[in-house]
Design an enzyme around this catalytic site. Sequence first.
Site, PDB file in Angstrom:
ATOM      1  CB  CYS A   1      -4.680   3.079  -4.834  1.00  0.00           C
ATOM      2  SG  CYS A   1      -3.777   1.628  -4.932  1.00  0.00           S
TER       3      CYS A   1
ATOM      4  CB  CYS B   1      -0.826   0.001   1.294  1.00  0.00           C
ATOM      5  SG  CYS B   1      -1.972   1.473   1.118  1.00  0.00           S
TER       6      CYS B   1
END
Length: 284
Positions: A227, A83
């Site tokens: 993201c 992430c």
Amino acid sequence: MDSYYKNKKKINFSKMHGLKNDFMVINCIKKNVFLTSHIIKKLSNRYTGIGFDQLLLVEKSNSLLTDFHYRIFNANGNEVEQCGNGARCFGLFLLLKGLTNKKKILISTKKKPLTIEFLTENMIKVNMNEPDFKFYNLSSLQNVLDNNFSIKLINENLICNLVSIGNPHCIIKVQSIKNAPVNIIGDNIEKNPIFPEGVNVSFMEILNKKHIKLRVYERNVGETKACGSAACAAVAVGIAQKLLSDTVHVELLGGKLIIIWKGFGTPLYMVGPAKHVYDGYIYI
């Protein structure tokens, strides 16, 4: 009331976000914290829990070569490999809590280590390693052009690009992201049997060689505000296909990132902000 908490465990946490991609961050260095997927789901609920896209655990490194260990769990309780926005918040958390005074740290993850560099108080640069265009078993995909693949949907074949930034990404180039059916196509591709572990699906609009717009369907989550690894993946595809320059501004729903990649054989860098929202505690 005291009896209610007697058999419960108190957990301190920080709420943070990177471009509105939000996180619950827990320090597990001195106090081991085990959370089941059921508990993580409850905590992620925005009405009855804390509410977050991902849970980040800060753990002690198991190696002399790295400073800390970084773990990521999606809101559904599944542990994932990477992430990018979370990595920046992970780094800021270490600074704010006095866990490091270094300008640059190396953290281990479920896959490859990441380097985090503190440029300013809340502007952070992450070495995301070299993009991997060869990690998929492509036997079930039709190779249309160099790293262009055709995935059969219900009514059409969709041309896309596949790349890993430590986690899997499918990149679709579109004329405009405004009306892109992100959730419909994203859900359809994620559930395709050629992706047994799911895949993140991004829709990329190239404005010029130094600027793109991006919308992202995150696996097991749906469309998100931002993201970081998807931004890295989209830019990597554009640079590999000579559509983008080596430094690209990525405009997401939640804000902007800068992605830098000099090409094959070199690491890719992500530069962007991280924000601390509040500290709290919860009994579970």
